[in-house]
Design an enzyme around this catalytic site. Structure first.
Site, PDB file in Angstrom:
ATOM      1  CG  ASP A  47     -40.383 -22.386 -26.719  1.00 26.18           C
ATOM      2  OD1 ASP A  47     -40.469 -23.158 -26.053  1.00 26.18           O
ATOM      3  OD2 ASP A  47     -40.010 -21.447 -26.493  1.00 26.18           O
ATOM      4  CD  GLU A  68     -38.344 -23.013 -20.839  1.00 22.79           C
ATOM      5  OE1 GLU A  68     -37.857 -23.145 -19.669  1.00 22.79           O
ATOM      6  OE2 GLU A  68     -37.511 -22.732 -21.877  1.00 22.79           O
TER       7      GLU A  68
HETATM    8 ZN   LIG Z   1     -35.545 -25.306 -21.706  1.00 20.22          ZN
END
Ligand SMILES: [Zn+2]
Ligand SMILES: *[C@@H]1O[C@H](CO)[C@@H](O)[C@H](O)[C@H]1NC(C)=O
Ligand SMILES: *[C@@H]1O[C@H](CO)[C@@H](O)[C@H](O)[C@H]1NC(C)=O
Ligand SMILES: *[C@@H]1O[C@H](CO)[C@@H](O)[C@H](O)[C@H]1NC(C)=O
Length: 522
Positions: free
Chosen positions: A144, A209
């Site tokens: 992401d 993340e």
């Molecule tokens: Zn990162």
């Protein structure tokens, strides 16, 4: 990386430090116990003493070079944005899954590789080693990215992967699709060339993340824990190669993150009987809370410079500075308190000196003529390695010092453990060796991440987590991180690929060469 980039600006104020310490230096030159500590990591490594396992070299044809850049660009064009903890672009995440299978057919079809989807969108790969007794390691990256809008002033649209002057522009080029695609492309080529690792390893690609990894990384860790997996080390993104960013430093420096600061979000609230503004009490919920917030700002957390991994950064870089910085940085036992006072003057360097206190939200009142019964503020603290979450909470409580102010922890965690970096530290030495084989003039030094990455979720599986990728940061690049015009040069992307290609093979050594002292007392 979850947080934006002041970590890369750390040292640009070193020059400024000089002015304050010159006088002290000349006085102290007289002291008998002066030492010049020379931690020359490049000398200590002795590359020739290592068992040679990286015997497959990466030679790519012009056509392959175009293909590998196309793969990378295609990854950038898929807008795998995490908008919030509960909202990601799941269409893009599914598209990314299809992209991976198409771009890396050998990885997905090899008998040596077991692939599984975790939490619908995260990917876990296990690459079987020929010697099951060797403890595996894990390479970590994330799918992401943070949002990006062309209207913010990008030179090329953020999901275009357009090329300008040898750079590929786009959200995720450094954070973190360069590493992600680089790792899989390296494995694809290794497998195509018939490589079979001795030491097994995992590749973990989380999909959230940027919004703390509670779905992706945490579920991958759960899966690995259920299987009783122990890891020799984990390598994640984090720090980089700083080139011309640290003023006064001769040559580039590769900083390998050994730890991350901790985190606390604290809510302060004051509750008072509501009333009318025509007959106000002498103290209001807003006034009481404002005073508490002011006390927190006026009384920063203690100065701890020199008590965490930042000490090692200075000591390892010292020999690349001219005098007097070399002298000051080599003698932190003496100068740490002084240096701490200088570093705390700027927000970018203050972050390395102490637990920082940031008041980020303040809410009270709904109507001009009503005394609000409730006033609330949120304070975000980033905890220095030498402090614990509990110590910080106790200090917040005592600094607020007012029973009427309720102090609540919303979420938090301790600073991450400090990973090893000695002669016996497999992960650190392998990363260092791989960097030096590629970039012999770079100085390798330990560092600390101010922001947090998915790697923290892996701390129960391993003692050693390293945060590094050989992305070259030059002056001005820090602002691109989570900012506009995020980009990587084609050359640097290829270097990432070579780095993982070589690191994977370097991990096949059975054991590190015998320890050799790297400290020379002069
Ligand atoms: Zn990162
Ligand atoms: C490459 O190194 C491995 C050790 O990891 C060894 O088993 C293999 O025989 C080597 N291959 C060649 C072609 O030298
Ligand atoms: C989500 O990703 C798809 C491509 O996979 C894209 O077409 C769409 O515009 C994205 N949605 C948002 C809200 O960004
Ligand atoms: C995966 O998708 C299924 C079906 O859409 C959903 O019920 C489940 O909660 C998802 N799992 C995770 C961990 O997001």
């Amino acid at each position: 990386m979850t947080d934006s980039g002041p970590k890369f600006k750390t040292f640009k104020l070193l020059k400024l430090i000089l002015s304050g310490v010159l006088v002290t230096v000349s006085l102290l030159f007289a002291i008998a116990s002066i030492r010049t500590l020379s931690l020359d990591v490049n000398v200590g490594l002795q590359l020739a003493r290592w068992e040679k396992t990286n015997n497959i070299s990466l030679v790519v044809s012009q056509q392959q070079r175009e293909e590998l850049l196309d793969n990378f660009k295609e990854a950038i064009r898929i807008p795998t944005v995490s908008f919030s903890k509960d909202e990601s672009n799941t269409t893009a995440l599914r598209e990314f899954d299809r992209f991976l299978r198409k771009a890396f057919p050998t990885v997905f079809s090899s008998d040596l590789v077991r692939h599984e989807l975790v939490a619908n969108y995260s990917h876990l790969f296990w690459v079987r080693g020929s010697q099951p007794d060797l403890v595996p390691y894990l390479l970590l990256a994330h799918i992401d990215v943070v949002p990006a809008s062309e209207s913010d002033g990008w030179d090329a649209p953020p999901f275009s992967a357009e090329e300008i002057d040898g750079f590929i522009y786009g959200r995720g080029t450094i954070d973190d699709k360069g590493s992600l695609v680089g790792i899989l492309q390296a494995l694809e080529y290794l497998l195509m060339k018939g490589y079979a690792p001795r030491r097994g390893f995992y590749i973990s690609l989380g999909h959230d993340e940027e919004v703390s990894g509670t779905k992706g990384a945490m579920n991958i860790v759960r899966v690995l824990k259920q299987r009783g997996v122990r890891l020799l080390f984990v390598l994640d993104e984090g720090l980089a190669v700083l080139d011309g960013v640290i003023s006064g430093l001769e040559g580039p420096a590769a900083l390998i993150g050994l730890s991350e600061k901790g985190w606390a979000t604290v809510k302060l609230s004051v509750f008072m009987a509501p009333g009318h503004s025509s007959m106000p009490p002498s103290e209001t919920s807003i006034g009481i809370l404002a005073a508490a917030v002011k006390r927190l700002e006026d009384n920063p957390m203690p100065r701890l410079f020199g008590h965490g991994p930042e000490k090692g950064t200075f000591e390892h870089l010292a020999h690349k500075f001219g005098l007097p910085m070399k002298f000051i940085m080599s003698n932190l036992w003496l100068f740490a308190p002084l240096l701490g006072r200088v570093l705390e003057r700027k927000p970018e360097t203050n972050a390395f000196v102490r637990t920082t206190t940031a008041v980020t939200m303040f809410n009270a009142g709904v109507k001009v003529n009503i005394m609000p019964s409730l006033a609330e503020a949120y304070v975000n603290l980033r905890i220095h390695s030498a402090q614990s979450l509990q110590e910080v909470l106790d200090l917040v409580q005592s600094t607020v010092g007012d029973q009427r102010v309720k102090v609540e922890l919303i979420d938090g965690f301790d600073p991450l453990p400090v990973s090893s970096m000695d002669d016996k530290s497999f992960g650190f030495q392998i990363i260092k060796k791989t960097v030096l084989e590629m970039f012999p003039t770079v100085t390798v030094a330990p560092g600390i991440c101010i922001g947090n990455t998915d790697s923290r979720h892996f701390k129960d599986l391993t003692d050693d987590i390293y945060r590094f990728a050989p992305v070259w940061f030059k002056p001005g690049d820090a602002q691109r991180f989570h900012g506009i015009n995020e980009r990587i040069s084609k050359k640097n992307y290829e270097e990432l690929l070579v780095f993982y290609f070589s690191l994977i093979q370097n991990c096949d050594i059975l054991k590190l060469p015998e320890p050799h002292s790297t400290i020379h007392e002069l």
